[in-house]
Design an enzyme around this catalytic site. Structure first.
Site, PDB file in Angstrom:
ATOM      1  N   ARG A 268     -13.434  26.592   6.281  1.00 57.59           N
ATOM      2  CA  ARG A 268     -13.237  25.682   7.414  1.00 57.59           C
ATOM      3  C   ARG A 268     -13.202  26.418   8.753  1.00 57.59           C
ATOM      4  NH1 ARG A 268      -7.052  23.793   6.299  1.00 57.59           N
ATOM      5  NH2 ARG A 268      -7.959  23.290   4.280  1.00 57.59           N
ATOM      6  N   HIS A 269     -12.849  27.704   8.739  1.00 53.67           N
ATOM      7  CA  HIS A 269     -12.915  28.445  10.017  1.00 53.67           C
ATOM      8  C   HIS A 269     -13.715  29.747   9.844  1.00 53.67           C
ATOM      9  CE1 HIS A 269      -9.195  29.929   8.231  1.00 53.67           C
ATOM     10  NE2 HIS A 269      -8.457  28.903   8.653  1.00 53.67           N
TER      11      HIS A 269
ATOM     12  N   ARG B 298     -18.307  22.651  16.841  1.00 55.71           N
ATOM     13  CA  ARG B 298     -19.615  22.335  17.396  1.00 55.71           C
ATOM     14  C   ARG B 298     -20.771  22.964  16.635  1.00 55.71           C
ATOM     15  NH1 ARG B 298     -20.236  20.146  22.712  1.00 55.71           N
ATOM     16  NH2 ARG B 298     -18.950  18.294  22.484  1.00 55.71           N
TER      17      ARG B 298
ATOM     18  N   GLU C   7       4.696  39.728   2.898  1.00 57.08           N
ATOM     19  CA  GLU C   7       4.736  39.082   4.211  1.00 57.08           C
ATOM     20  C   GLU C   7       5.607  37.844   4.064  1.00 57.08           C
ATOM     21  OE1 GLU C   7       1.208  38.900   6.553  1.00 57.08           O
ATOM     22  OE2 GLU C   7       1.840  37.068   7.580  1.00 57.08           O
TER      23      GLU C   7
ATOM     24  N   ARG D  55     -11.143  31.095   3.865  1.00 56.26           N
ATOM     25  CA  ARG D  55     -10.687  30.024   2.968  1.00 56.26           C
ATOM     26  C   ARG D  55     -11.824  29.599   2.051  1.00 56.26           C
ATOM     27  NH1 ARG D  55      -5.620  27.387   4.729  1.00 56.26           N
ATOM     28  NH2 ARG D  55      -6.058  26.013   2.997  1.00 56.26           N
TER      29      ARG D  55
ATOM     30  N   ASP E  41      -8.462  33.222  13.159  1.00 57.43           N
ATOM     31  CA  ASP E  41      -9.031  32.079  12.428  1.00 57.43           C
ATOM     32  C   ASP E  41      -9.402  30.923  13.357  1.00 57.43           C
ATOM     33  OD1 ASP E  41      -8.447  33.458  10.127  1.00 57.43           O
ATOM     34  OD2 ASP E  41      -6.806  32.161   9.491  1.00 57.43           O
ATOM     35  N   HIS E  42      -8.512  30.650  14.321  1.00 58.43           N
ATOM     36  CA  HIS E  42      -8.718  29.416  15.075  1.00 58.43           C
ATOM     37  C   HIS E  42      -9.691  29.559  16.241  1.00 58.43           C
ATOM     38  CE1 HIS E  42      -6.278  27.394  12.307  1.00 58.43           C
ATOM     39  NE2 HIS E  42      -5.284  28.242  12.487  1.00 58.43           N
TER      40      HIS E  42
ATOM     41  N   HIS F 228      -2.315  31.045  15.511  1.00 55.39           N
ATOM     42  CA  HIS F 228      -2.531  29.721  16.094  1.00 55.39           C
ATOM     43  C   HIS F 228      -1.960  29.605  17.497  1.00 55.39           C
ATOM     44  CE1 HIS F 228      -1.705  25.393  16.729  1.00 55.39           C
ATOM     45  NE2 HIS F 228      -2.904  25.277  16.185  1.00 55.39           N
TER      46      HIS F 228
ATOM     47  N   HIS G  17      -8.472  34.784   7.615  1.00 61.18           N
ATOM     48  CA  HIS G  17      -8.326  34.118   6.321  1.00 61.18           C
ATOM     49  C   HIS G  17      -9.658  33.462   5.962  1.00 61.18           C
ATOM     50  CE1 HIS G  17      -5.790  30.973   3.852  1.00 61.18           C
ATOM     51  NE2 HIS G  17      -6.730  31.544   3.132  1.00 61.18           N
TER      52      HIS G  17
ATOM     53  N   HIS H  18       3.573  33.288  10.529  1.00 58.00           N
ATOM     54  CA  HIS H  18       3.280  31.864  10.440  1.00 58.00           C
ATOM     55  C   HIS H  18       4.114  31.071  11.435  1.00 58.00           C
ATOM     56  CE1 HIS H  18       1.793  28.068   8.991  1.00 58.00           C
ATOM     57  NE2 HIS H  18       0.899  28.747   8.313  1.00 58.00           N
ATOM     58  N   GLY H  19       3.393  30.501  12.390  1.00 62.12           N
ATOM     59  CA  GLY H  19       4.029  29.602  13.342  1.00 62.12           C
ATOM     60  C   GLY H  19       4.758  30.299  14.476  1.00 62.12           C
TER      61      GLY H  19
ATOM     62  N   THR I  33      -1.539  27.245   5.613  1.00 66.28           N
ATOM     63  CA  THR I  33      -0.895  27.784   4.417  1.00 66.28           C
ATOM     64  C   THR I  33       0.557  27.318   4.411  1.00 66.28           C
ATOM     65  OG1 THR I  33      -2.344  29.680   4.737  1.00 66.28           O
ATOM     66  CG2 THR I  33      -0.638  29.891   3.065  1.00 66.28           C
TER      67      THR I  33
ATOM     68  N   ASN J 249      -4.360  37.077  14.380  1.00 64.17           N
ATOM     69  CA  ASN J 249      -5.151  36.244  13.468  1.00 64.17           C
ATOM     70  C   ASN J 249      -6.137  35.416  14.305  1.00 64.17           C
ATOM     71  OD1 ASN J 249      -5.918  33.852  12.040  1.00 64.17           O
ATOM     72  ND2 ASN J 249      -4.375  34.327  10.496  1.00 64.17           N
TER      73      ASN J 249
ATOM     74  N   GLU K 180      -6.913  37.774   4.569  1.00 63.74           N
ATOM     75  CA  GLU K 180      -6.067  36.841   3.815  1.00 63.74           C
ATOM     76  C   GLU K 180      -6.961  36.119   2.825  1.00 63.74           C
ATOM     77  OE1 GLU K 180      -4.164  34.247   6.530  1.00 63.74           O
ATOM     78  OE2 GLU K 180      -2.971  35.822   7.429  1.00 63.74           O
TER      79      GLU K 180
HETATM   80  N1  PXP Z   1       0.293  35.170   7.976  1.00 66.01           N
HETATM   81  C1  PXP Z   1      -0.321  34.495   6.977  1.00 66.01           C
HETATM   82  C2  PXP Z   1      -0.251  35.053   5.602  1.00 66.01           C
HETATM   83  C3  PXP Z   1      -1.028  33.308   7.247  1.00 66.01           C
HETATM   84  O1  PXP Z   1      -1.625  32.642   6.229  1.00 66.01           O
HETATM   85  C4  PXP Z   1      -1.124  32.849   8.565  1.00 66.01           C
HETATM   86  C5  PXP Z   1      -1.904  31.622   8.877  1.00 66.01           C
HETATM   87  O2  PXP Z   1      -3.223  31.810   8.532  1.00 66.01           O
HETATM   88  C6  PXP Z   1      -0.491  33.602   9.568  1.00 66.01           C
HETATM   89  C7  PXP Z   1       0.234  34.747   9.244  1.00 66.01           C
HETATM   90  C8  PXP Z   1      -0.575  33.225  11.005  1.00 66.01           C
HETATM   91  O3  PXP Z   1       0.031  32.002  11.247  1.00 66.01           O
HETATM   92  P1  PXP Z   1      -0.166  31.302  12.651  1.00 66.01           P
HETATM   93  O4  PXP Z   1      -1.618  31.041  12.804  1.00 66.01           O
HETATM   94  O5  PXP Z   1       0.651  30.078  12.532  1.00 66.01           O
HETATM   95  O6  PXP Z   1       0.354  32.258  13.688  1.00 66.01           O
END
Ligand code: PXP
Length: 256
Positions: free
Chosen positions: A52-53, A21, A154, A48, A12-13, A221, A46, A198-199, A104, A10, A73
């Site tokens: 935001r990202h 910036r 998921e 959103r 996103d970050h 992340h 994702h 997630h996490g 999320t 992922n 996502e």
């Molecule tokens: N899976 C889903 C459905 C998510 O929404 C996210 C966070 O965007 C992730 C996985 C990844 O989570 P993390 O960024 O905490 O690894």
């Protein structure tokens, strides 16, 4: 047992840092290219509602420029559906979304939101996207996913990872992991493909990767954070190696 365990990176970050910036650096599409060469099986992003990202342009470029399958996502909104139907990503993961949340924070209420979700599942499936629902590891949600005709769930691993950070050996941590194990087993029995995410970190990935019915992990992340210290390539390779090791051990345990 699902033999191979896919890693969806992922990105996103990477976009979060870029947006801090403005401008184009760091470019999430470049990160996606690097993730491909480091062993990712797919890219997850994702889009959103508040952008935001990840931006609309990122999604267009990820679709056009990256060979790996894209897992989009998205919240179950008309705007996101219209975007998904335009790009037809390989996969669409429907997630709950609240503007004020930092991430999320919980799973989708597939059971309670059945009437609302059916339209999105049907449209996305008809467009050829593999639809997944991001849900808590709760049997009620899995059964709802079956009723909705979603082929994939998921499982939200956030509560387990938070508990692990507090106390790796604690009762809560073990209980959350057990919920994930049971839900993953039930997903297999119900004929659902099971993903998780997630996490997840280097410390928590093994205990989830070892669960035999899980086919894909989506991780973002931690990898982007770890990239600050070791580089994105190294962080992804290490995550991949930990996943492979856990899966190999699970195979060994089964055939022993
Ligand atoms: N899976 C889903 C459905 C998510 O929404 C996210 C966070 O965007 C992730 C996985 C990844 O989570 P993390 O960024 O905490 O690894």
């Amino acid at each position: 047992m699902t033999e191979s365990l896919r890693l969806g990176v992922n990105i996103d970050h990477v976009a979060t840092i870029r947006n801090a910036r403005g401008g184009g650096h760091p470019d999430p599409v470049r990160a996606a290219r690097l993730a491909a060469s480091a062993g990712a099986d797919g890219i997850t992003a994702h889009l959103r509602e508040d952008r935001r990202h990840i931006s609309d342009d990122d999604i267009a470029r990820l679709t056009d420029e990256i060979d790996l399958p894209l897992n989009l996502e998205m919240a179950a909104t008309d705007e996101m559906l219209e975007i998904a139907l335009r790009h037809r990503p390989h996969a669409a993961c429907i997630v709950p979304e609240r503007r004020e949340e930092r991430t999320t924070e919980g799973g989708l209420d597939a059971a309670g939101g059945h009437n609302h979700l059916q339209h999105f599942v049907d449209k996305l499936k008809n467009a050829g996207s593999r639809v997944s629902l991001f849900v808590e590891p709760d049997p009620v949600q899995l059964e709802a996913a079956v009723r909705l005709g979603a082929p994939v769930v998921e499982l939200h691993t956030g509560a387990y990872c938070d508990a692990f950070a507090e106390d790796p050996e604690g009762r809560q941590t073990r209980a959350h992991l057990e919920r994930i194990r049971r839900a993953a087993a039930l997903a297999g029995e119900l004929g659902l493909e099971c993903h998780a995410g997630h996490g997840l970190t280097f410390d928590t990935v093994g205990s989830v990767a070892v669960i035999p019915t899980i086919a894909e992990l989506n991780i973002g992340h931690f990898l982007v954070g770890e990239a600050i210290f070791s580089g994105l390539d190294s962080a992804i390779r290490r995550m991949r190696a930990l996943m492979n090791k856990a899966r190999a051990e699970a195979g060994g345990a089964r055939s022993a």
